[in-house]
Design an enzyme around this catalytic site. Sequence first.
Site, PDB file in Angstrom:
ATOM      1  N   HIS A 270      -8.219   3.153  -4.436  1.00 21.45           N
ATOM      2  CA  HIS A 270      -6.559   3.073  -3.748  1.00 21.45           C
ATOM      3  C   HIS A 270      -6.738   4.533  -3.275  1.00 21.45           C
ATOM      4  O   HIS A 270      -5.715   3.786  -2.035  1.00 21.45           O
ATOM      5  CB  HIS A 270      -6.151   4.683  -5.241  1.00 21.45           C
ATOM      6  CG  HIS A 270      -4.901   4.943  -5.420  1.00 21.45           C
ATOM      7  ND1 HIS A 270      -3.784   4.434  -5.585  1.00 21.45           N
ATOM      8  CD2 HIS A 270      -3.879   5.907  -4.513  1.00 21.45           C
ATOM      9  CE1 HIS A 270      -3.030   4.804  -4.793  1.00 21.45           C
ATOM     10  NE2 HIS A 270      -2.956   6.436  -4.975  1.00 21.45           N
ATOM     11  N   GLU A 271      -7.114   6.080  -2.471  1.00 17.60           N
ATOM     12  CA  GLU A 271      -7.803   6.328  -1.028  1.00 17.60           C
ATOM     13  C   GLU A 271      -7.861   5.087   0.409  1.00 17.60           C
ATOM     14  O   GLU A 271      -7.528   5.604   0.720  1.00 17.60           O
ATOM     15  CB  GLU A 271      -8.114   7.492  -2.065  1.00 17.60           C
ATOM     16  CG  GLU A 271      -7.974   8.460  -3.009  1.00 17.60           C
ATOM     17  CD  GLU A 271      -6.648   8.709  -2.542  1.00 17.60           C
ATOM     18  OE1 GLU A 271      -6.385   9.514  -2.142  1.00 17.60           O
ATOM     19  OE2 GLU A 271      -5.879   8.989  -3.853  1.00 17.60           O
ATOM     20  N   GLU A 300       1.978   4.486  -0.912  1.00 17.50           N
ATOM     21  CA  GLU A 300       1.119   3.726  -2.014  1.00 17.50           C
ATOM     22  C   GLU A 300       1.777   2.320  -2.241  1.00 17.50           C
ATOM     23  O   GLU A 300       1.005   2.290  -2.800  1.00 17.50           O
ATOM     24  CB  GLU A 300       2.947   4.678  -3.080  1.00 17.50           C
ATOM     25  CG  GLU A 300       2.423   5.143  -4.244  1.00 17.50           C
ATOM     26  CD  GLU A 300       1.276   5.762  -3.915  1.00 17.50           C
ATOM     27  OE1 GLU A 300       0.008   5.899  -4.917  1.00 17.50           O
ATOM     28  OE2 GLU A 300       0.813   6.610  -2.900  1.00 17.50           O
TER      29      GLU A 300
HETATM   30 ZN    ZN Z   1      -1.821   7.211  -3.163  1.00 17.12          ZN
END
Ligand code: ZN
Length: 506
Positions: A270-271, A300
């Site tokens: 995710h990061e 996002e």
């Molecule tokens: Zn995020």
Amino acid sequence: MYYEDMEQLRKLDRERIRLSQAAAVLHWDQECYLPPEGVEDRAEQLAVLQGLAHEKLIDPRLGELLDKLDEDVPPAVPPAENEFPARDFLRVLRRDYGRARKLPGDFVRECAKAEGLSQAAWIEARKQKDYAAFAPHLEKMIDLARKKAEYWGWEKTRLYDGLLDFHEPGLGVKELAALFGPLREHLQGFLKKITAQPQPEGAFFHQTYDSSKQDTFCREVLAGLGFNARRGRLDLSAHPFTTTLGFNDVRITTRYGKNDPLSGLFSVIHEGGHAFYELGMDPSLRSSCLAEGTSMGIHESQSRLWENVIGRSRSFWRPWFPCLKKYFPDQLGGTGFDEFYRAVNTVIPGPIRVEADEVSYSLHIILRFEMEERLFAGSLTVNELPAAWNTAMKDYLGVECADDAEGILQDVHWSMGAFGYFPSYALGNLYALQFWEKLCTDIPGVEEALEKQEYGLIHNWLREKIHRKGRSAEPAVLIKEITERELSLESFLRYIKTKYSELYGL
Ligand code: ZN
């Protein structure tokens, strides 16, 4: 004159960014390495640097240069490839400058102080499961957020629009309600069908996984995905995050769970998705206000694309599962690929947002959006909030919250006054799938590439279409330009329904 003025303006902008980056280094260090007793000095160091950065942003010279440059427009030649997009720069900097200028210094200081008190109260209230102790602070934060939107120039009846616009330019209550209303209905109905089906066992989740081995595996995956260790780092922190310290320096963090071999990895992916965005900016934007993600929702979309769409797919795990097994032969030796894939994509609605699966996640967000909308419209009070929250939880997700700690008090955002932020997470899902569908049409054989651990074509597409532009393209323009339609639910729903109908035999 134009070029000298522009040079001067860029210098002012760059100095402010350098100060913010220096503050970000200190903040990163605080989250990853700072000894506990260093906290007090660090808070003061950060306050000084952030104050200086803010002064730079509201420097009247910046306003004068912006005004002059607006009139003194250079010859209207189309910008050459890799040339600095001066018009976008003026537009974005004017917006940042205008917003910051409109907030009186006393108000900014009042916010900072209230935020500190409110966060401390929230931490304690969550520990004690005592909403009443946090309520007055929440009241205060809502009040300050209202004032902020008023200072920015939003009408009294549209203050929440102002807060939403800050995180996602161009999307207000009306637009979001038109997306989230139908999305909620679709997901609620689909979730009911899923939860009526038998659940996979996933017994391997209940074993112990050495965290240093998890770490080695995560680093192997991150490098395999193409994260350049010469331009970034992975460290450990209590809450995973990404921070940009320079054009060639993006830091990500994760944490490892003892009994779950994957939660640390999914945070890394995710990061990592956020980091790929930050590292993909065009060099011409370097150290300018354009060298950032264009909105929270688009940012996002990049993290969720890598974490969920790619990172929870069959094709991704085909080569990585045998590799994970090598690290944990005792725990995973008896687990077959299909069993593993099902367990990675288990849908079990629960009270906690950050632990939610792909199907129920957006429902957590829609609930928060609706609560915020009602709070700012005045149709819900802070005292009524916990009951409204619990009713909606039951209604949308079929979940009972045992107490306020796993209900209304679970997120840090409101204690920081970050209203209007939550929708970006659900928007991220929608953007991600709309981009992904287009990417798959543009690049045939994406699945095969994933099975061969080849990610280059995906990176190139994302960089060319999204990353390199930074803030020079507004989110609404970006999605339309790339996918030839406005943001909608179609792609996301198609993805969710196809993937999970197959998984749950619907
Ligand atoms: Zn995020």
